[in-house]
Design a protein around this motif. Structure first.
Motif, PDB file in Angstrom:
ATOM      1  N   LEU A 108       4.069   5.859   2.330  1.00 56.80           N
ATOM      2  CA  LEU A 108       4.559   7.237   2.230  1.00 56.80           C
ATOM      3  C   LEU A 108       4.026   8.084   3.384  1.00 56.80           C
ATOM      4  O   LEU A 108       4.765   8.890   3.968  1.00 56.80           O
ATOM      5  N   GLN A 109       2.765   7.896   3.710  1.00 52.40           N
ATOM      6  CA  GLN A 109       2.170   8.681   4.780  1.00 52.40           C
ATOM      7  C   GLN A 109       2.817   8.381   6.122  1.00 52.40           C
ATOM      8  O   GLN A 109       3.104   9.291   6.903  1.00 52.40           O
ATOM      9  N   SER A 110       3.050   7.115   6.418  1.00 52.46           N
ATOM     10  CA  SER A 110       3.557   6.738   7.734  1.00 52.46           C
ATOM     11  C   SER A 110       5.060   6.915   7.875  1.00 52.46           C
ATOM     12  O   SER A 110       5.562   7.039   9.000  1.00 52.46           O
ATOM     13  N   PRO A 143       0.615   4.502  -0.817  1.00 50.85           N
ATOM     14  CA  PRO A 143       0.214   5.742  -0.121  1.00 50.85           C
ATOM     15  C   PRO A 143       0.349   5.646   1.391  1.00 50.85           C
ATOM     16  O   PRO A 143       0.767   6.599   2.054  1.00 50.85           O
ATOM     17  N   THR A 144       0.008   4.486   1.944  1.00 46.78           N
ATOM     18  CA  THR A 144       0.128   4.305   3.386  1.00 46.78           C
ATOM     19  C   THR A 144       1.582   4.332   3.824  1.00 46.78           C
ATOM     20  O   THR A 144       1.931   4.936   4.847  1.00 46.78           O
ATOM     21  N   GLY A 178       5.175   9.424  15.011  1.00 44.77           N
ATOM     22  CA  GLY A 178       5.214   8.443  13.931  1.00 44.77           C
ATOM     23  C   GLY A 178       4.847   7.050  14.412  1.00 44.77           C
ATOM     24  O   GLY A 178       4.132   6.306  13.720  1.00 44.77           O
ATOM     25  N   VAL A 209      -3.367   3.021  11.115  1.00 52.39           N
ATOM     26  CA  VAL A 209      -3.506   2.268   9.864  1.00 52.39           C
ATOM     27  C   VAL A 209      -3.746   0.796  10.170  1.00 52.39           C
ATOM     28  O   VAL A 209      -4.607   0.144   9.563  1.00 52.39           O
ATOM     29  N   ASN A 258       0.865  -1.185   0.000  1.00 46.45           N
ATOM     30  CA  ASN A 258       0.000   0.000   0.000  1.00 46.45           C
ATOM     31  C   ASN A 258       0.896   1.228   0.000  1.00 46.45           C
ATOM     32  O   ASN A 258       1.241   1.770   1.058  1.00 46.45           O
ATOM     33  N   GLY A 262       1.058   5.643  12.970  1.00 48.33           N
ATOM     34  CA  GLY A 262       0.995   4.473  12.100  1.00 48.33           C
ATOM     35  C   GLY A 262       0.107   3.374  12.637  1.00 48.33           C
ATOM     36  O   GLY A 262      -0.419   2.552  11.868  1.00 48.33           O
ATOM     37  N   ILE A 320       5.766  11.541   5.953  1.00 37.13           N
ATOM     38  CA  ILE A 320       5.135  12.704   6.578  1.00 37.13           C
ATOM     39  C   ILE A 320       5.771  13.053   7.922  1.00 37.13           C
ATOM     40  O   ILE A 320       6.010  14.236   8.199  1.00 37.13           O
ATOM     41  N   SER A 378       7.367  16.660   8.563  1.00 34.62           N
ATOM     42  CA  SER A 378       6.888  17.451   9.694  1.00 34.62           C
ATOM     43  C   SER A 378       8.041  17.875  10.595  1.00 34.62           C
ATOM     44  O   SER A 378       8.061  19.004  11.116  1.00 34.62           O
TER      45      SER A 378
END
Length: 277
Positions: free
Chosen positions: A48-50, A45-46, A89, A96, A43, A93, A53, A57
């Motif tokens: 990259l997000q976890s 997008p997941t 982080g 998810v 996944n 995560g 980001i 930040s």
């Protein structure tokens, strides 16, 4: 993972050591943890997000607030914001994983896994193990980004290893708490909103953004003893020097609270979720 695929992955129709044995539990947890990691990395997008980001930040916080916090504390703000974003982080995560568990309950996957001849606790254990692997990767990425901006380990290698162990312990315990909520929530429950609200409150009222004595007097005891602050202060001390014992005890207490309050509801909720279809 289908029933046939699970058998192909290593589950035997008649486990040599019994479904409740320690060896079976460890082996089943290993196989299912690998499944969790495969689902996670596929996944994009997941991932990259976890992973990305929190790093972005961290850079933005340093750029926007770094000098102001540093002037107020007399110490580079990275020693607060790097530990802060590591814990953010680790905790973020877990949402998810909670959503995936809740979804797999509604699709009937938990029920299919439950009828296999595997240890009953293995699936939940595998999710916590997969979370620990993710937390380790997030921690290493954020430490690398922090090091590029000036974060240093002045206390030596053993302290650096201990620093990495802090989010692994805290994040894994928090993952048990989150999974207990997810497995006991109805399908489609707004877990992101509820858990996100909790994390946002903890994120903005801790010692990573600002010294504790900068908060109003009535709020200082709450900020000093909320779950994230001891972990932040402990990691700061392990990196730059400072008191360790009190904050280590607080981290252990919070980890014990998360696990102790969640393990039974998680197991009971998982059994109900798996047998309700």
């Amino acid at each position: 993972m289908s029933v046939d695929a699970a058998h192909a992955a290593g589950f035997k129709a008649e486990p040599a050591h019994g479904e409740g044995s320690l060896r079976t539990w460890l082996e089943n947890s290993r196989v299912l943890a690998w499944r969790q990691l495969l689902v996670y990395v596929r996944n994009v997008p997941t991932v990259l997000q976890s992973l990305i980001i929190p790093a972005v930040s961290l850079v933005l916080i340093k750029v926007v607030l770094g000098d102001a916090v540093g002037d107020a504390t007399g110490q580079d703000s990275l020693y607060g914001t790097v530990p802060l974003m590591i814990l953010v982080g680790a905790m973020g995560g877990s949402m998810v994983s909670a959503i995936r568990l809740n979804k797999e309950r509604s699709t009937g996957l938990l029920a299919r896994l439950y009828v296999l001849p595997i240890n009953r606790a293995a699936d939940l254990t595998s999710r916590v193990v997969a979370e620990a692997v993710r937390i380790l990767v997030v921690t290493l990425i954020l430490l690398a980004v922090g090091s590029a901006m000036g974060f240093r380990f002045s206390e030596g290698l053993p302290a650096a290893i201990a620093l990495i162990a802090v989010p692994l312990l805290f994040g894994s315990a928090y993952a048990v708490f989150v999974l207990a909520i997810a497995v006991n929530s109805p399908a489609g429950a707004p877990l992101v909103q509820y858990l996100g609200l909790l994390m946002n409150v903890l994120m903005f009222f801790n010692s990573g953004f600002s010294p504790i004595d900068a908060y109003p007097g009535w709020l200082q005891p709450i900020v000093a003893n909320q779950p994230m602050t001891p972990g932040i202060d402990l990691m700061r001390s392990l990196a730059a020097g400072g008191p360790i014992t009190v904050n280590l005890i607080k981290v252990l207490i919070w980890a014990a609270i998360f696990v102790g309050a969640s393990i039974y509801p998680a197991l009971v909720g998982y059994r109900k979720a798996a047998t309700s279809r």
